[in-house]
Scaffold this motif. Structure first.
Motif, PDB file in Angstrom:
ATOM      1  N   TYR A   1       4.917  77.664  26.028  1.00  0.00           N
ATOM      2  CA  TYR A   1       5.884  78.019  27.052  1.00  0.00           C
ATOM      3  C   TYR A   1       5.187  77.923  28.401  1.00  0.00           C
ATOM      4  CZ  TYR A   1       9.256  79.264  23.571  1.00  0.00           C
ATOM      5  OH  TYR A   1      10.148  79.196  22.529  1.00  0.00           O
TER       6      TYR A   1
ATOM      7  N   VAL B   1       7.868  73.891  26.246  1.00  0.00           N
ATOM      8  CA  VAL B   1       9.130  74.411  26.763  1.00  0.00           C
ATOM      9  C   VAL B   1       8.885  74.958  28.166  1.00  0.00           C
ATOM     10  CG1 VAL B   1      10.979  76.098  26.396  1.00  0.00           C
ATOM     11  CG2 VAL B   1       9.807  75.068  24.413  1.00  0.00           C
TER      12      VAL B   1
ATOM     13  N   ARG C   1       9.601  77.353  30.974  1.00  0.00           N
ATOM     14  CA  ARG C   1      10.192  78.696  31.003  1.00  0.00           C
ATOM     15  C   ARG C   1       9.895  79.347  32.343  1.00  0.00           C
ATOM     16  NH1 ARG C   1      13.076  82.336  31.588  1.00  0.00           N
ATOM     17  NH2 ARG C   1      13.356  84.100  30.223  1.00  0.00           N
TER      18      ARG C   1
ATOM     19  N   SER D   1       8.760  87.398  28.879  1.00  0.00           N
ATOM     20  CA  SER D   1      10.032  86.680  28.973  1.00  0.00           C
ATOM     21  C   SER D   1      10.013  85.432  28.094  1.00  0.00           C
ATOM     22  CB  SER D   1      10.353  86.321  30.423  1.00  0.00           C
ATOM     23  OG  SER D   1       9.385  85.429  30.948  1.00  0.00           O
TER      24      SER D   1
ATOM     25  N   SER E   1      12.613  84.934  25.010  1.00  0.00           N
ATOM     26  CA  SER E   1      13.493  83.763  24.966  1.00  0.00           C
ATOM     27  C   SER E   1      13.281  82.977  23.672  1.00  0.00           C
ATOM     28  CB  SER E   1      13.292  82.871  26.192  1.00  0.00           C
ATOM     29  OG  SER E   1      12.024  82.262  26.174  1.00  0.00           O
ATOM     30  N   HIS E   2      12.056  82.940  23.165  1.00  0.00           N
ATOM     31  CA  HIS E   2      11.784  82.262  21.890  1.00  0.00           C
ATOM     32  C   HIS E   2      12.561  82.941  20.761  1.00  0.00           C
ATOM     33  CE1 HIS E   2       9.397  79.956  18.972  1.00  0.00           C
ATOM     34  NE2 HIS E   2       9.492  81.046  18.233  1.00  0.00           N
TER      35      HIS E   2
ATOM     36  N   VAL F   1      15.215  85.071  20.925  1.00  0.00           N
ATOM     37  CA  VAL F   1      16.662  85.049  21.126  1.00  0.00           C
ATOM     38  C   VAL F   1      17.237  83.660  20.841  1.00  0.00           C
ATOM     39  CG1 VAL F   1      18.484  85.228  22.891  1.00  0.00           C
ATOM     40  CG2 VAL F   1      16.711  86.981  22.721  1.00  0.00           C
ATOM     41  N   SER F   2      16.566  82.613  21.287  1.00  0.00           N
ATOM     42  CA  SER F   2      17.111  81.262  21.106  1.00  0.00           C
ATOM     43  C   SER F   2      17.049  80.786  19.654  1.00  0.00           C
ATOM     44  CB  SER F   2      16.384  80.268  22.011  1.00  0.00           C
ATOM     45  OG  SER F   2      15.040  80.120  21.599  1.00  0.00           O
ATOM     46  N   ARG F   3      16.254  81.423  18.815  1.00  0.00           N
ATOM     47  CA  ARG F   3      16.108  80.996  17.423  1.00  0.00           C
ATOM     48  C   ARG F   3      16.578  82.032  16.403  1.00  0.00           C
ATOM     49  NH1 ARG F   3      12.928  78.832  20.670  1.00  0.00           N
ATOM     50  NH2 ARG F   3      12.269  76.691  20.430  1.00  0.00           N
ATOM     51  N   TYR F   4      17.026  83.167  16.869  1.00  0.00           N
ATOM     52  CA  TYR F   4      17.297  84.297  15.984  1.00  0.00           C
ATOM     53  C   TYR F   4      18.301  83.988  14.876  1.00  0.00           C
ATOM     54  CZ  TYR F   4      17.904  89.078  14.443  1.00  0.00           C
ATOM     55  OH  TYR F   4      17.934  90.212  13.682  1.00  0.00           O
ATOM     56  N   SER F   5      19.370  83.317  15.187  1.00  0.00           N
ATOM     57  CA  SER F   5      20.435  83.133  14.198  1.00  0.00           C
ATOM     58  C   SER F   5      20.169  82.013  13.206  1.00  0.00           C
ATOM     59  CB  SER F   5      21.778  82.909  14.886  1.00  0.00           C
ATOM     60  OG  SER F   5      21.741  81.707  15.623  1.00  0.00           O
TER      61      SER F   5
ATOM     62  N   SER G   1      16.907  79.525  13.365  1.00  0.00           N
ATOM     63  CA  SER G   1      15.638  78.809  13.202  1.00  0.00           C
ATOM     64  C   SER G   1      14.391  79.633  13.526  1.00  0.00           C
ATOM     65  CB  SER G   1      15.639  77.538  14.065  1.00  0.00           C
ATOM     66  OG  SER G   1      15.737  77.880  15.439  1.00  0.00           O
TER      67      SER G   1
END
Length: 132
Positions: free
Chosen positions: A22, A49, A51, A63, A67-68, A70-74, A76
């Motif tokens: 990041y 990435v 950021r 942060s 963000s890592h 939150v963006s992959r939680y559902s 990946s």
């Protein structure tokens, strides 16, 4: 900042690992160069990435970590995620991290959260420990 420690200090990496870098300071790290520095055979993939901080507040590494997740939680988020700062020699004990990564690779790691930050380890001599 130099990331040479990825090849010299990060000895064992579990098979199939992806390295995410990041970039918080506006730099343009080349993923192929990062893969070369880190050791081409260590990672399944290397991703850079951008950021940038949002607003006037500087978010530092927290942060990027958030963000890592939150963006992959559902869909990946990896079974295991290790967050490291670009200057880990000031923050962690590589021997301890190596032991943890060996446990992950062997399938024997079962702890839901483990802080790898060196000052949190009992072996680190802190002012609080000196007072005891």
């Amino acid at each position: 900042e130099s990331l040479d420690w990825l090849s010299t200090k990060l000895v064992r990496v579990p098979a199939g690992s992806t390295l995410f870098l990041y970039e918080k300071c506006g730099g343009k790290q080349d993923p192929q160069e990062l893969a070369r520095v880190a050791g081409l055979d260590k990672f399944k993939a290397v991703k850079v990435v951008q950021r940038s901080d949002v607003g006037l507040a500087r978010g530092d590494e927290c942060s990027a970590y958030l963000s890592h997740i939150v963006s992959r939680y559902s869909d990946s988020l990896a079974d295991f995620t290790v967050f490291l700062q670009s200057d880990p020699m000031d923050h962690l004990h590589f021997d301890f991290m190596d032991l943890v990564l060996r446990s992950v690779a062997a399938g024997t790691y079962e702890v839901p959260f483990l802080p790898l930050n060196g000052p949190r380890h009992v072996r680190t001599l802190t002012p609080c420990l000196q007072a005891v």
